[in-house]
Each structure stands twice: as structure tokens, then as C-alpha cells.
Design an enzyme around this catalytic site. Structure first.
Site, short mmCIF file in Angstrom:
data_model
loop_
_atom_site.label_atom_id
_atom_site.label_comp_id
_atom_site.label_asym_id
_atom_site.label_seq_id
_atom_site.Cartn_x
_atom_site.Cartn_y
_atom_site.Cartn_z
N TYR A 22 0.82 -1.21 0.00
CA TYR A 22 0.00 0.00 0.00
C TYR A 22 0.86 1.27 0.00
O TYR A 22 0.43 2.31 -0.48
CB TYR A 22 -0.90 0.03 1.25
N LYS A 68 3.03 -15.44 2.59
CA LYS A 68 3.19 -16.14 1.31
C LYS A 68 4.68 -16.40 1.15
O LYS A 68 5.31 -16.02 0.16
CB LYS A 68 2.62 -15.26 0.18
C1 IPM Z 1 -10.54 -1.11 3.91
C2 IPM Z 1 -10.78 -0.49 2.55
C3 IPM Z 1 -9.63 0.44 2.22
C4 IPM Z 1 -8.34 -0.39 2.19
C5 IPM Z 1 -9.81 1.26 0.92
C6 IPM Z 1 -11.11 2.02 0.92
C7 IPM Z 1 -8.65 2.16 0.67
O1 IPM Z 1 -10.95 -1.48 1.59
O2 IPM Z 1 -10.43 -0.35 4.89
O3 IPM Z 1 -10.46 -2.34 3.98
O4 IPM Z 1 -8.02 -0.99 1.16
O5 IPM Z 1 -7.65 -0.40 3.20
#
Ligand code: IPM
Ligand code: MG
Length: 350
Positions: free
Chosen positions: A135, A185
Site C-alpha cells: 500500500y 506467502k
Molecule cells: C478497507 C478499505 C480500504 C483499504 C480502501 C477504501 C482504501 O478497503 O479499509 O479495507 O483498502 O484499506
């Protein structure tokens, strides 16, 4: 107790309003202040996590969030998308530990798409690392190489990031049934080999917790095959995103699941696991229970008020036992209610 309230987009304002009614009914010393996050913030200021919100969120003890996002912002440049605001506040406040309990209330055993005997009594806790992994990893982006577009994201974890989330997970398992399953994984990804190594090292501090490991593909399968084998699961940001959505469906409705995102000092952001549901926004039919249960988590984790948290959770149980259902969990013979009426019912049960 200073709470920064971020209603957000879609059904966010409707469900947050009900959670605030419940919190206020408890006669705690609450100070609340609202700010903008997500698409509404983009529309008002051009940024999904404006400076005024950053300031308020930083000063508060806890943040209560509805949901962000909607189709009208999907084609915006990335830095002006609602999701960027959510990732921004998680990173800014260092909320690395995301707790997503999946609990099946007996009254909703039929709401799950799985057989009742597979899910009855289910009580698992997914702990998702929230400020690292693919992320946030660099390099990232889309570029042209040799005449074609190439997309890149980077999965990266340092051992200190792994160790701190592992400690949170071991400590949580210790307070529950004493079982921790770490998901990775490692057969393919070096990053998650390190994950497994560091989790094993950290286990030495928690000899009373029974540690197991599972590859993520198998974990996804086991969650629907035999979910009750799990107590606490710990995993990285991306695997946790996917597995927690899967786990939510074991309980029948994603509309029931709260979450807490904590820093090292138990400052937290509390939000339902579900999204902004733009298709039903403004109709007064959204299920506010996940947000109300998130408020209970806030009392438990940030304010250390276990009795008040339990009071809210018991009230929700009572409301379900009395047959009140929003449309997402409705079954024939039950009382179909809207968002505000569900709030009324929880208040009455309190
Ligand atoms: C979550 C959501 C978020 C994530 C999105 C909205 C960015 O799916 O909180 O699980 O991927 O973390
Ligand atoms: Mg998700």
C-alpha cells in the site's frame, strides 16, 4: 474525551449520527468536533485529508469515521480521491494496528451464506498491519518502458514494522483463546519470509500463545471451510484487506463489522469495515450497527472503559434478539427498520 468525528461520504453521515446518539446517551465526558475526510473534503477544499482535519485528528484522543468514497470521485487524479484521504490519516496518525473482529451473533446465523453449523458461535479477530506493505511501498507508479506502459508497486516490510504488529497480535491472542495464526506467502515472496521469521522470533516473548503459520491462499480457503479453527489471525496490509472482507461475510453482513486502527499509545480511529454504499446513501436504510459497535471499540481500546463498551454490545444483542433488522440482515418475520429506528432501538435497549 476528545473525539474527532469524520462522517465522510455516502451513508457515512447517517450511520455516524446514530453512533453519536449512542455515545451521548452514556453520560460520558465527551467532546466532539466534526471535520471533512474523503470525497466531501475534496469537493470543499480540493484535498481528501485537508489541513484542518489533520490538525483536529492529531489533537483528538480518538477518531470516529463513517466511510469515504463514491463513483463521482473515481476518475479524479489519485491525490484527489477519497481513498487517499483514508490512507493519509492512517499513515499520519501512525495507526499501524487494524483490529477487525468477525463475530457471529446467534440471531444472525441464518444471514450467512455458509451453513449455520459452520459459522455458529464464530468469534475471530483479524489483525491487519495498516501502514506498510504494498500500500505504501516505493517505487510505485505507471511509466512507459520500451514503448509500453508498465505498472509497479513494491511490497516492503522492515523487521521493526513486523515485530510491533506481531506483538499486538500475540497480546490480543493472550487475552482471548491463546491461539495466533500468522498469514504470509513465504513460499514465493521474500518480504513475507521475513514476516514469518520475525513472527517466530517474537513468539519467544509469548510462550503461552500457540503460534501457527498459514499461506494466504490456504487461509482464504480455510476461512470458508472451517472458520472456527481460528482465534486471532495476523497478516500484512494487503492480505488483511482481502481476508477481512472474506471473514465479514461469514457473519452474514458486512454491515455488522466494526474496526479499530490503533497507534502505539492506543490512540485510535474507529470505523465500520464496510464502505460508503453510495447506492443507498440518503435513503435512511443503512445498517448503523457496525458504526455503533465501532464506538464500543473506541470506549474499550482508547478510553479503557470496558463496562461502557459491553453495555453497547449487549444493547446491540438485545436489539437483534428483539427482531429489529435493517434491510441488509432482514429475514421474513422480523421487524424491518431504517437507520434511525435502529438507533432508537439501541438507545432503548441501553
Ligand atoms: C478497507 C478499505 C480500504 C483499504 C480502501 C477504501 C482504501 O478497503 O479499509 O479495507 O483498502 O484499506
Ligand atoms: Mg477493504
Amino acid at each position: 474525551m476528545k473525539i474527532c468525528v469524520l462522517p465522510g461520504d455516502g451513508i457515512g453521515p447517517e450511520i455516524v449520527a446514530q453512533a453519536l446518539r449512542v455515545l451521548r446517551a452514556l453520560d460520558l465526558k465527551l467532546e466532539t468536533e466534526e471535520a471533512l475526510l474523503g470525497g466531501c473534503a475534496v469537493d470543499a477544499t480540493g484535498s481528501p485529508y485537508p489541513e484542518a482535519t489533520q490538525k483536529l485528528a492529531q489533537q483528538a484522543d480518538a477518531v470516529l469515521l463513517g466511510a469515504v468514497g463514491g463513483p463521482q470521485w473515481d476518475s479524479n487524479p489519485r491525490e484527489q480521491r477519497p481513498e487517499r484521504g483514508l490512507l493519509g490519516i492512517r499513515k499520519h496518525l501512525n495507526l499501524f494496528a487494524n483490529l477487525r473482529p468477525a463475530v457471529l451473533y446467534d440471531e444472525l446465523a441464518n444471514a450467512s451464506t455458509l451453513k449455520p453449523e459452520v459459522v455458529a458461535g464464530l468469534d475471530i479477530l483479524i489483525i491487519r498491519e495498516l501502514t506498510g506493505d504494498i500500500y505504501f511501498g516505493q517505487p510505485r507508479g505507471i511509466e512507459v518502458r520500451d514503448g509500453q506502459r508498465v505498472g509497479t508497486n513494491t511490497m516492503v516490510y522492515s523487521e521493526s514494522e513486523i515485530r510491533r504488529i506481531a506483538r499486538v497480535a500475540f497480546a490480543a491472542a493472550r487475552k482471548r483463546r491463546g491461539k495466533l495464526c500468522s498469514v504470509d506467502k513465504m513460499n514465493v515472496l521474500e518480504c513475507t519470509q521475513l514476516w514469518r521469521d520475525v513472527v517466530i522470533e517474537t513468539a519467544k516473548e509469548f510462550a503461552d500463545v500457540e503460534l501457527s503459520h498459514m499461506l494466504v491462499d490456504n487461509a482464504a480457503m480455510q476461512l470458508v471451510r472451517n472458520p472456527k479453527q481460528f482465534d486471532v489471525m495476523v497478516t500484512g496490509n494487503m492480505f488483511g484487506d482481502i481476508l477481512s472482507d472474506e471473514a465479514s461475510m461469514l457473519t452474514g453482513s458486512i454491515g455488522m463489522l466494526p474496526s479499530a486502527s490503533l497507534d502505539e499509545n492506543n490512540k485510535g480511529l474507529y470505523e465500520p469495515c464496510h464502505g460508503s454504499a453510495p447506492d443507498i446513501a440518503g435513503k435512511g436504510i443503512a445498517n448503523p450497527l457496525a458504526t455503533i459497535l465501532s464506538a464500543a471499540m473506541m470506549l474499550r481500546y482508547t478510553f479503557g472503559d470496558e463496562p461502557a463498551a459491553i453495555r453497547i454490545e449487549q444493547a446491540v444483542k438485545k436489539v437483534l434478539a428483539s427482531g429489529f433488522r435493517t434491510v441488509d440482515i432482514y429475514e421474513p418475520g422480523m421487524k424491518k427498520v431504517g437507520t434511525r429506528e435502529m438507533g432508537d432501538a439501541v438507545l432503548a435497549a441501553l
